[in-house]
Design a protein around this motif. Structure first.
Motif: not given
Length: 170
Positions: A121-133
């Motif tokens: 989940i920690f790693c996914r948060m970086f992906k989610w952040n990029k996707y959000f941006e």
């Protein structure tokens, strides 16, 4: 008072929502908890769309609330009903720092999580952040054009705190 807070992972949505809900003594809802039934001993269970939508409707039917989340495709009713929409557009570098700090605090059990704080989940948060941006932020900005009189667009914690301070005076 009905306040809807939008922002990416690490933007400060939950922290701000808790502060406002405490100050106003109103319920606080996370859209993640409309989507998921939390399971403390195993994997969370995704709610059926009808359940998710009903949970949102139940929340927005209340006289006062704070709702926060990053979901966009099914939350228009909440945005429409809100007296204030707060968009936490904190710089990505700051959000990344917060994600790392949060993960460490959760592992040390200093900070509570609604989910099991796994490395995945920690790693996914970086992906989610990029996707959000790249994907979600432009879409939210388009949506917010419907509500220019009630959207507050903050790019720093200082701006957010100033608004919160002004709200406390009022």
């Amino acid at each position: 008072m009905k306040i809807y807070i939008v922002g990416s992972v690490g933007s400060g949505k939950t922290t701000l929502a808790r502060k406002i809900a405490s100050k106003l003594e109103v319920p606080h809802f996370e859209t993640d908890n409309f989507v998921w039934t939390r399971n403390p001993v195993g994997a969370d269970i995704r709610n059926e769309v009808e359940v998710r939508d009903q949970l949102l409707q139940n929340a927005i039917a209340l006289d006062n609330w704070v709702i926060e989340g990053v979901h966009m495709d099914w939350t228009d009713a909440g945005l429409k009903e809100a007296d204030h929409i707060i968009f936490l557009d904190i710089p990505i570098r700051k959000r990344l720092q917060r994600i790392i700090i949060r993960y460490i605090r959760q592992l040390l059990r200093i900070e509570k999580a609604n989910y099991r704080p796994t490395f995945t989940i920690f790693c996914r948060m970086f992906k989610w952040n990029k996707y959000f941006e790249e994907q979600m932020k432009p879409e939210f900005l388009k949506k917010f054009k419907k509500y220019p009189h009630k959207v507050h667009h903050f790019i720093s914690a200082e701006e957010t705190e100033e608004w919160l301070h002004d709200m406390r005076k009022g």
